[in-house]
Design a protein around this motif. Structure first.
Motif, PDB file in Angstrom:
ATOM      1  N   VAL A 206     -55.879 -80.518  34.160  1.00 49.33           N
ATOM      2  CA  VAL A 206     -55.778 -79.448  35.153  1.00 49.33           C
ATOM      3  C   VAL A 206     -56.175 -79.971  36.538  1.00 49.33           C
ATOM      4  CG1 VAL A 206     -56.611 -77.161  35.830  1.00 49.33           C
ATOM      5  CG2 VAL A 206     -56.205 -77.671  33.417  1.00 49.33           C
ATOM      6  N   CYS A 207     -57.252 -80.746  36.602  1.00 50.22           N
ATOM      7  CA  CYS A 207     -57.666 -81.345  37.879  1.00 50.22           C
ATOM      8  C   CYS A 207     -56.600 -82.296  38.399  1.00 50.22           C
ATOM      9  CB  CYS A 207     -58.991 -82.085  37.707  1.00 50.22           C
ATOM     10  SG  CYS A 207     -60.409 -81.018  37.394  1.00 50.22           S
ATOM     11  N   PHE A 208     -56.001 -83.037  37.499  1.00 50.87           N
ATOM     12  CA  PHE A 208     -54.933 -83.971  37.854  1.00 50.87           C
ATOM     13  C   PHE A 208     -53.773 -83.211  38.504  1.00 50.87           C
ATOM     14  CE2 PHE A 208     -51.265 -86.608  37.292  1.00 50.87           C
ATOM     15  CZ  PHE A 208     -51.711 -87.913  37.241  1.00 50.87           C
ATOM     16  N   ILE A 209     -53.354 -82.110  37.865  1.00 48.93           N
ATOM     17  CA  ILE A 209     -52.241 -81.311  38.392  1.00 48.93           C
ATOM     18  C   ILE A 209     -52.623 -80.654  39.715  1.00 48.93           C
ATOM     19  CG2 ILE A 209     -50.792 -79.290  37.949  1.00 48.93           C
ATOM     20  CD1 ILE A 209     -50.965 -79.986  34.971  1.00 48.93           C
ATOM     21  N   TYR A 210     -53.862 -80.160  39.802  1.00 52.74           N
ATOM     22  CA  TYR A 210     -54.294 -79.521  41.046  1.00 52.74           C
ATOM     23  C   TYR A 210     -54.299 -80.519  42.197  1.00 52.74           C
ATOM     24  CZ  TYR A 210     -57.148 -77.139  44.497  1.00 52.74           C
ATOM     25  OH  TYR A 210     -57.603 -76.583  45.671  1.00 52.74           O
ATOM     26  N   GLU A 211     -54.703 -81.734  41.920  1.00 48.55           N
ATOM     27  CA  GLU A 211     -54.703 -82.777  42.952  1.00 48.55           C
ATOM     28  C   GLU A 211     -53.296 -82.994  43.501  1.00 48.55           C
ATOM     29  OE1 GLU A 211     -56.125 -85.930  45.360  1.00 48.55           O
ATOM     30  OE2 GLU A 211     -57.367 -84.703  44.022  1.00 48.55           O
ATOM     31  N   LYS A 234     -55.968 -93.952  47.610  1.00 44.01           N
ATOM     32  CA  LYS A 234     -57.214 -93.354  47.129  1.00 44.01           C
ATOM     33  C   LYS A 234     -56.935 -92.212  46.150  1.00 44.01           C
ATOM     34  CE  LYS A 234     -59.932 -94.493  51.241  1.00 44.01           C
ATOM     35  NZ  LYS A 234     -60.686 -93.956  52.397  1.00 44.01           N
ATOM     36  N   SER A 235     -55.938 -91.401  46.475  1.00 46.81           N
ATOM     37  CA  SER A 235     -55.604 -90.282  45.604  1.00 46.81           C
ATOM     38  C   SER A 235     -55.122 -90.773  44.242  1.00 46.81           C
ATOM     39  CB  SER A 235     -54.526 -89.405  46.254  1.00 46.81           C
ATOM     40  OG  SER A 235     -54.197 -88.307  45.424  1.00 46.81           O
ATOM     41  N   LEU A 236     -54.242 -91.769  44.256  1.00 51.80           N
ATOM     42  CA  LEU A 236     -53.736 -92.308  42.998  1.00 51.80           C
ATOM     43  C   LEU A 236     -54.840 -92.986  42.201  1.00 51.80           C
ATOM     44  CD1 LEU A 236     -50.290 -93.787  44.116  1.00 51.80           C
ATOM     45  CD2 LEU A 236     -50.733 -91.657  42.869  1.00 51.80           C
ATOM     46  N   THR A 237     -55.788 -93.592  42.905  1.00 54.43           N
ATOM     47  CA  THR A 237     -56.916 -94.230  42.220  1.00 54.43           C
ATOM     48  C   THR A 237     -57.770 -93.182  41.518  1.00 54.43           C
ATOM     49  OG1 THR A 237     -56.976 -96.004  43.859  1.00 54.43           O
ATOM     50  CG2 THR A 237     -58.924 -95.712  42.492  1.00 54.43           C
ATOM     51  N   ARG A 238     -58.020 -92.049  42.192  1.00 51.45           N
ATOM     52  CA  ARG A 238     -58.803 -90.977  41.571  1.00 51.45           C
ATOM     53  C   ARG A 238     -58.063 -90.401  40.367  1.00 51.45           C
ATOM     54  NH1 ARG A 238     -59.651 -89.669  47.090  1.00 51.45           N
ATOM     55  NH2 ARG A 238     -58.028 -88.073  46.991  1.00 51.45           N
ATOM     56  N   LEU A 239     -56.767 -90.190  40.534  1.00 49.10           N
ATOM     57  CA  LEU A 239     -55.973 -89.661  39.426  1.00 49.10           C
ATOM     58  C   LEU A 239     -55.973 -90.649  38.260  1.00 49.10           C
ATOM     59  CD1 LEU A 239     -52.923 -88.138  41.338  1.00 49.10           C
ATOM     60  CD2 LEU A 239     -54.860 -86.921  40.330  1.00 49.10           C
ATOM     61  N   GLY A 240     -55.886 -91.924  38.588  1.00 46.40           N
ATOM     62  CA  GLY A 240     -55.934 -92.935  37.545  1.00 46.40           C
ATOM     63  C   GLY A 240     -57.257 -92.941  36.812  1.00 46.40           C
ATOM     64  N   PHE A 241     -58.346 -92.712  37.563  1.00 43.46           N
ATOM     65  CA  PHE A 241     -59.669 -92.666  36.947  1.00 43.46           C
ATOM     66  C   PHE A 241     -59.772 -91.506  35.957  1.00 43.46           C
ATOM     67  CE2 PHE A 241     -63.993 -90.905  36.977  1.00 43.46           C
ATOM     68  CZ  PHE A 241     -64.703 -91.997  36.496  1.00 43.46           C
ATOM     69  N   LEU A 242     -59.323 -90.322  36.374  1.00 42.22           N
ATOM     70  CA  LEU A 242     -59.364 -89.162  35.487  1.00 42.22           C
ATOM     71  C   LEU A 242     -58.505 -89.391  34.245  1.00 42.22           C
ATOM     72  CD1 LEU A 242     -59.115 -86.204  38.057  1.00 42.22           C
ATOM     73  CD2 LEU A 242     -61.168 -87.090  36.929  1.00 42.22           C
ATOM     74  N   GLY A 243     -57.324 -89.985  34.463  1.00 44.10           N
ATOM     75  CA  GLY A 243     -56.460 -90.274  33.325  1.00 44.10           C
ATOM     76  C   GLY A 243     -57.062 -91.296  32.385  1.00 44.10           C
ATOM     77  N   LEU A 244     -57.722 -92.311  32.956  1.00 41.35           N
ATOM     78  CA  LEU A 244     -58.348 -93.344  32.138  1.00 41.35           C
ATOM     79  C   LEU A 244     -59.477 -92.768  31.289  1.00 41.35           C
ATOM     80  CD1 LEU A 244     -58.622 -96.321  31.367  1.00 41.35           C
ATOM     81  CD2 LEU A 244     -60.144 -96.611  33.338  1.00 41.35           C
ATOM     82  N   VAL A 245     -60.290 -91.896  31.885  1.00 41.58           N
ATOM     83  CA  VAL A 245     -61.372 -91.257  31.129  1.00 41.58           C
ATOM     84  C   VAL A 245     -60.804 -90.461  29.958  1.00 41.58           C
ATOM     85  CG1 VAL A 245     -63.188 -89.508  31.217  1.00 41.58           C
ATOM     86  CG2 VAL A 245     -62.965 -91.171  33.069  1.00 41.58           C
TER      87      VAL A 245
END
Length: 272
Positions: A206-211, A234-245
């Motif tokens: 949900v956070c990924f989609i909201y971003e 930076k945005s893609l890096t954050r999204l990648g971090f959430l996806g990796l977790v």
């Protein structure tokens, strides 16, 4: 002619909205306080050795929700150690007396309703958020989760889900971007919620989609010479971090399950 402004009149009462929401939730579901331990409560609490203080705490992280080792073929594969730990705390205080278990469930429901109100405030006017939260607090769809003690898994999961999403959205709206600390805190809340019930991990999606949806179009423009703007990186890096977790948690979850698929027994086989 003097015309009453309803919005202005409601402002002094706004600080009492969370209290009113919690009181409504407590009042409506207080009828469940006299309930016994029934159905799945019997297997999850009365017959679950992990709830007893005599059982090692480590077993909470090695066994499923019902107290069966995860590696066994007979395991249900439900992995909710934080929820079982709250049952263990209840048992340490008042044993198998059902009243205390139901009190915690009702209090958690009130907390969920207040957190839902706070999330609504990020998108809706205060009065509309209040009405939405009141309707949410009295909705009969929550009956099973609140009245059934095993429903605590859903309640705890909702607490962490709403907390993680509100935290991410609030910082995103305030600063138009979120830092690594926010990502780490959101991920930590998501993982804790997943240890209460599995579906809480979807808050990262949900956070990924909201971003993505909250991103202004002009920020996605590719700069000259084929370079991507620093904001996009930076945005893609954050999204990648959430996806990796999310992927790491899923991988660990599959590892804990072992080689066997879940065994779903009939209700009577669990409680009789």
């Amino acid at each position: 002619m003097y015309i009453l402004d309803v919005t202005t009149m409601s402002k002094p009462l706004e600080k009492f909205y969370p209290l009113a929401i919690a009181a409504t939730a407590l009042t409506v579901y207080s009828t469940s306080l006299g309930c016994d331990l029934v159905f799945d409560d019997v297997a999850a609490i009365q017959r679950n050795r992990d709830v007893r203080p005599s059982s090692p705490l480590l077993n909470l992280f090695l066994n499923d929700f019902w107290g069966t080792p995860l590696q066994k073929e007979q395991s249900h594969k439900s992995y909710r150690p934080i929820t079982v730990f709250t049952f263990r705390l209840n048992y340490a205080v008042h044993g198998l007396q059902p009243f205390g278990y139901h009190v915690i469930n009702v209090l958690l429901h009130a907390l969920v309703c207040v957190l839902y109100y706070r999330l609504c405030l990020l998108f809706l006017p205060r009065v509309v958020s209040f009405v939405a939260a009141i309707l949410f607090s009295v909705h009969p769809i929550h009956t099973e989760a609140v009245a059934g003690v095993v429903g605590r898994a859903e309640l705890l999961s909702a607490v962490f889900f709403l907390s993680a999403l509100s935290h991410y959205v609030r910082l995103k709206q305030r600063y138009d971007h979120v830092g690594w600390r926010c990502c780490a805190e959101t991920a930590a809340l998501a993982v804790c919620g997943t240890l209460c019930k599995e579906q809480c991990l979807t808050v990262l999606v949900v956070c990924f989609i909201y971003e993505l949806l909250s991103t202004k179009v002009w920020k996605w423009v590719i700069l000259g010479q084929g370079l991507v703007s620093p904001w996009i990186r930076k945005s893609l890096t954050r999204l990648g971090f959430l996806g990796l977790v999310a992927l790491l948690v899923i991988a660990l979850r599959l590892k804990l399950m072992g080689p066997y698929l879940p065994q779903f027994n009939r209700l009577g086989d669990r409680i009789n």
